[in-house]
Design an enzyme around this catalytic site. Structure first.
Site, short mmCIF file in Angstrom:
data_model
loop_
_atom_site.label_atom_id
_atom_site.label_comp_id
_atom_site.label_asym_id
_atom_site.label_seq_id
_atom_site.Cartn_x
_atom_site.Cartn_y
_atom_site.Cartn_z
N HIS A 175 52.51 38.77 41.70
CA HIS A 175 51.89 39.42 40.90
C HIS A 175 51.81 41.14 40.60
O HIS A 175 51.94 41.61 42.07
CB HIS A 175 50.46 39.15 40.28
CG HIS A 175 50.24 37.60 39.88
ND1 HIS A 175 49.38 36.94 39.17
CD2 HIS A 175 51.38 36.49 39.94
CE1 HIS A 175 49.61 35.90 38.97
NE2 HIS A 175 50.76 35.43 39.39
N GLU B 204 49.66 43.17 40.63
CA GLU B 204 48.23 43.55 41.68
C GLU B 204 48.65 43.46 42.98
O GLU B 204 48.24 44.33 43.81
CB GLU B 204 47.18 42.96 41.17
CG GLU B 204 46.72 43.23 39.44
CD GLU B 204 47.22 42.11 38.56
OE1 GLU B 204 46.32 41.91 37.72
OE2 GLU B 204 48.37 41.66 38.91
N CYS C 189 44.16 37.61 36.78
CA CYS C 189 44.03 36.35 36.94
C CYS C 189 43.02 36.07 38.26
O CYS C 189 42.66 37.15 38.93
CB CYS C 189 45.36 35.50 37.36
SG CYS C 189 46.03 35.94 39.02
N CYS D 73 44.47 37.50 41.64
CA CYS D 73 44.51 38.80 41.85
C CYS D 73 43.16 39.44 41.72
O CYS D 73 42.74 40.49 42.65
CB CYS D 73 45.24 39.51 40.69
SG CYS D 73 47.15 39.26 40.80
#
Length: 154
Positions: free
Chosen positions: A46, A48, A76, A79
């Site tokens: 992701h 992040e 999420c 993260c």
């Protein structure tokens, strides 16, 4: 946040879900990234996570205290947990994610008093721009004008 939006646009250009992230300490960008799950075939990549890994490499350490993480979509659970574990001080995000968000939508990991680090959270910065980029992307996915990453042109 404008830099995070540029990262999201870079993801969009590569047929990747357009989420972008930057991490700053003072006036310096120490990490940046965009979603790379489809491109690299890795579910952990992701925006992040990419930015946190780069920031840790830049600072040569995992403790990212004194930093602010800007991301275009509410993080999420994975993260949000990484943000806490990296000891990031402040999280600024754009669009809320009612289906997977873990910073107020479904959970609130960064502000959970049971954890050993809490993160200051600022929500909704450039939320309209961030959300519109995501909507355009998924419209294109549905109508076939945006292929899956790694399928065509990559």
């Amino acid at each position: 946040m404008r830099l995070a939006l540029r990262e999201a646009e870079a993801a969009f250009a590569r047929s990747e879900v357009p989420v972008g992230c930057v991490i700053v300490r003072g006036d310096d960008v120490i990490g940046r990234g965009f979603n790379r799950r489809e491109i690299d075939g890795d579910p952990t990549l992701h925006a992040e996570m990419v930015a946190i890994a780069e920031a840790a490499a830049t600072t040569e350490g995992w403790r990212l205290d004194g930093t602010t993480l800007y991301v275009t979509l509410e993080p999420c659970a994975m993260c949000a947990g990484a943000i806490v574990l990296a000891r990031i001080d402040r999280l600024v995000f754009g669009a809320a994610d009612p289906k997977a968000g873990a910073v107020g939508s479904l959970y609130d990991i960064p502000r959970d008093d049971r954890l050993n680090h809490r993160v200051e959270v600022i929500e909704g910065v450039l939320a309209d721009e961030s959300g519109e980029l995501l909507r355009r992307f998924f419209r294109g996915r549905r109508d076939g004008t945006i292929p899956r990453a790694g399928v065509e042109g990559d």
